[in-house]
Design a protein around this motif. Sequence first.
Motif, PDB file in Angstrom:
ATOM      1  N   PHE A 134     -14.046  -7.382  24.876  1.00  0.00           N
ATOM      2  CA  PHE A 134     -14.018  -8.279  23.727  1.00  0.00           C
ATOM      3  C   PHE A 134     -14.037  -7.460  22.443  1.00  0.00           C
ATOM      4  O   PHE A 134     -14.366  -6.273  22.450  1.00  0.00           O
ATOM      5  N   LEU A 135     -13.662  -8.107  21.373  1.00  0.00           N
ATOM      6  CA  LEU A 135     -13.616  -7.465  20.063  1.00  0.00           C
ATOM      7  C   LEU A 135     -14.824  -7.922  19.264  1.00  0.00           C
ATOM      8  O   LEU A 135     -15.099  -9.123  19.176  1.00  0.00           O
ATOM      9  N   CYS A 136     -15.578  -6.981  18.701  1.00  0.00           N
ATOM     10  CA  CYS A 136     -16.758  -7.331  17.905  1.00  0.00           C
ATOM     11  C   CYS A 136     -16.582  -6.874  16.462  1.00  0.00           C
ATOM     12  O   CYS A 136     -16.285  -5.699  16.209  1.00  0.00           O
ATOM     13  N   LEU A 146     -14.981  -2.642  13.288  1.00  0.00           N
ATOM     14  CA  LEU A 146     -14.290  -3.398  14.320  1.00  0.00           C
ATOM     15  C   LEU A 146     -14.387  -2.584  15.605  1.00  0.00           C
ATOM     16  O   LEU A 146     -13.943  -1.437  15.654  1.00  0.00           O
ATOM     17  N   ILE A 147     -14.980  -3.168  16.636  1.00  0.00           N
ATOM     18  CA  ILE A 147     -15.299  -2.431  17.849  1.00  0.00           C
ATOM     19  C   ILE A 147     -14.674  -3.112  19.055  1.00  0.00           C
ATOM     20  O   ILE A 147     -14.849  -4.323  19.256  1.00  0.00           O
ATOM     21  N   LEU A 148     -13.964  -2.333  19.850  1.00  0.00           N
ATOM     22  CA  LEU A 148     -13.460  -2.821  21.124  1.00  0.00           C
ATOM     23  C   LEU A 148     -14.522  -2.521  22.172  1.00  0.00           C
ATOM     24  O   LEU A 148     -14.847  -1.355  22.432  1.00  0.00           O
ATOM     25  N   VAL A 149     -15.069  -3.564  22.774  1.00  0.00           N
ATOM     26  CA  VAL A 149     -16.172  -3.422  23.726  1.00  0.00           C
ATOM     27  C   VAL A 149     -15.629  -3.611  25.138  1.00  0.00           C
ATOM     28  O   VAL A 149     -15.285  -4.722  25.542  1.00  0.00           O
ATOM     29  N   ARG A 150     -15.544  -2.525  25.882  1.00  0.00           N
ATOM     30  CA  ARG A 150     -15.040  -2.576  27.254  1.00  0.00           C
ATOM     31  C   ARG A 150     -16.175  -2.764  28.253  1.00  0.00           C
ATOM     32  O   ARG A 150     -15.978  -3.287  29.347  1.00  0.00           O
ATOM     33  N   ASN A 151     -17.366  -2.309  27.873  1.00  0.00           N
ATOM     34  CA  ASN A 151     -18.562  -2.481  28.688  1.00  0.00           C
ATOM     35  C   ASN A 151     -19.761  -2.210  27.797  1.00  0.00           C
ATOM     36  O   ASN A 151     -19.598  -1.774  26.647  1.00  0.00           O
ATOM     37  N   ALA A 261      -6.555  -6.529  14.393  1.00  0.00           N
ATOM     38  CA  ALA A 261      -7.164  -5.959  15.600  1.00  0.00           C
ATOM     39  C   ALA A 261      -6.905  -6.832  16.822  1.00  0.00           C
ATOM     40  O   ALA A 261      -6.661  -6.324  17.925  1.00  0.00           O
ATOM     41  N   VAL A 262      -6.958  -8.141  16.636  1.00  0.00           N
ATOM     42  CA  VAL A 262      -6.681  -9.063  17.746  1.00  0.00           C
ATOM     43  C   VAL A 262      -5.247  -8.883  18.230  1.00  0.00           C
ATOM     44  O   VAL A 262      -4.972  -8.805  19.435  1.00  0.00           O
ATOM     45  N   LYS A 263      -4.325  -8.786  17.295  1.00  0.00           N
ATOM     46  CA  LYS A 263      -2.920  -8.607  17.661  1.00  0.00           C
ATOM     47  C   LYS A 263      -2.676  -7.249  18.308  1.00  0.00           C
ATOM     48  O   LYS A 263      -1.853  -7.115  19.221  1.00  0.00           O
ATOM     49  N   LEU A 264      -3.389  -6.225  17.843  1.00  0.00           N
ATOM     50  CA  LEU A 264      -3.212  -4.877  18.389  1.00  0.00           C
ATOM     51  C   LEU A 264      -3.742  -4.767  19.809  1.00  0.00           C
ATOM     52  O   LEU A 264      -3.104  -4.151  20.675  1.00  0.00           O
ATOM     53  N   THR A 269     -11.234 -12.636  23.322  1.00  0.00           N
ATOM     54  CA  THR A 269     -12.608 -12.978  22.958  1.00  0.00           C
ATOM     55  C   THR A 269     -13.014 -12.196  21.715  1.00  0.00           C
ATOM     56  O   THR A 269     -12.831 -10.982  21.647  1.00  0.00           O
ATOM     57  N   VAL A 270     -13.579 -12.912  20.726  1.00  0.00           N
ATOM     58  CA  VAL A 270     -14.005 -12.310  19.466  1.00  0.00           C
ATOM     59  C   VAL A 270     -15.477 -12.632  19.241  1.00  0.00           C
ATOM     60  O   VAL A 270     -15.902 -13.782  19.394  1.00  0.00           O
ATOM     61  N   ALA A 271     -16.257 -11.606  18.894  1.00  0.00           N
ATOM     62  CA  ALA A 271     -17.675 -11.782  18.594  1.00  0.00           C
ATOM     63  C   ALA A 271     -17.976 -11.168  17.238  1.00  0.00           C
ATOM     64  O   ALA A 271     -17.249 -10.299  16.761  1.00  0.00           O
ATOM     65  N   ILE A 272     -19.028 -11.649  16.606  1.00  0.00           N
ATOM     66  CA  ILE A 272     -19.497 -11.055  15.356  1.00  0.00           C
ATOM     67  C   ILE A 272     -20.966 -10.697  15.507  1.00  0.00           C
ATOM     68  O   ILE A 272     -21.684 -11.274  16.333  1.00  0.00           O
ATOM     69  N   GLY A 273     -21.424  -9.738  14.720  1.00  0.00           N
ATOM     70  CA  GLY A 273     -22.815  -9.328  14.792  1.00  0.00           C
ATOM     71  C   GLY A 273     -23.242  -8.622  13.521  1.00  0.00           C
ATOM     72  O   GLY A 273     -22.409  -8.258  12.691  1.00  0.00           O
ATOM     73  N   GLY A 274     -24.548  -8.415  13.370  1.00  0.00           N
ATOM     74  CA  GLY A 274     -25.083  -7.791  12.163  1.00  0.00           C
ATOM     75  C   GLY A 274     -25.527  -8.833  11.159  1.00  0.00           C
ATOM     76  O   GLY A 274     -25.192 -10.018  11.267  1.00  0.00           O
ATOM     77  N   GLY A 275     -26.257  -8.379  10.147  1.00  0.00           N
ATOM     78  CA  GLY A 275     -26.857  -9.292   9.186  1.00  0.00           C
ATOM     79  C   GLY A 275     -25.891 -10.216   8.478  1.00  0.00           C
ATOM     80  O   GLY A 275     -26.192 -11.384   8.212  1.00  0.00           O
TER      81      GLY A 275
END
Length: 338
Positions: A134-136, A146-151, A261-264, A269-275
């Motif tokens: 997923f992309l975070c 922008l982080i690609l999370v594979r595990n 990033a989604v297109k690339l 699945t897209v997630a967000i995080g941080g304050g």
Amino acid sequence: MAITILGIESSCDDTSAAVIRDGLLLSNVIASQKVHEEYGGVVPELASRAHQQNIVPVVDTALSRAGISKEDLTAIAFTRGPGLMGSLLVGTSFAKGLSLGLRIPMVDVNHLHGHVLAHFIRRADGDRVPEYPFLCLLISGGNSQLILVRNYNDMEILGHTIDDAAGEAFDKCAKVMGLPYPGGPHIDRLAAEGDPKAFKFAKPHLPGLDYSFSGLKTSFLYTLRDNLKTDPDFIEHHRADLAASLQHTIISILMDKLDKAVKLTGVRTVAIGGGVSANSGVRDAVARYCAERGLNAFIPERTFTTDNAAMVAIAGYYKYLDKDFCAYSSVPYARVTI
């Protein structure tokens, strides 16, 4: 046998402790520090002193609310970095002492990993969590990535800020508007009352997926300077519109890169995080973007957007399953990437 993890977070100005058992959250306690408000930002020495005062009662409360004793713990997870060195030393030292006293292993956690993995905090079996990859979009006072999370242990930074982070832009612009620290939540509140198209601020034109917010901040300051020459009460008269336009521009910058990033990557699945992921406009924009494209959106509870030990505990839980323990010789680090 149940795996019970105590998480400790002390990277900046919040002292937090949480307990997770077999991946389920039992408690999450946060003690915030009000002492920094009068200075308009976090004072490192005051932060570390406050952590020293708070850490024992915070951990004790977390254990009590979880309904366990310290002898029930399987391991201790703590934030090793990045963050303020003095604050990190308090949490690291406490974790080492408790680990030695209880003779249980210790797990070190990257603070940024914790924000990404906050989406795996579950209150009950069956709670929805992201599937890999997923992309975070990680956005906070010090980071815009922008982080690609594979595990849980395989993350790739696709883009990051080359100067100010989104949270810094919010807070610094809020400060010159005379708003209290931290300014981000006040901008969010005022933005709901203003016109997002009242003012036009500069947007960067960076290739790739990197971010920049310094030009926006400068453009905002020039707008104030030029208008204050003719109207000394300009900020007072236009505070809501300024907030709305600032927030609209920041969100536009964030979403433009997220879309690329989604297109690339082609992830679904897209997630967000941080304050900054607590910001109402950001949350609405991401939810709307994903809904329009049929993507899975993961937007964390606001409790888990700011610095908290639940995210440290869940990250530590996964590392514990891999027997990825921390040596007592390990020391905190102030800066690091994913």
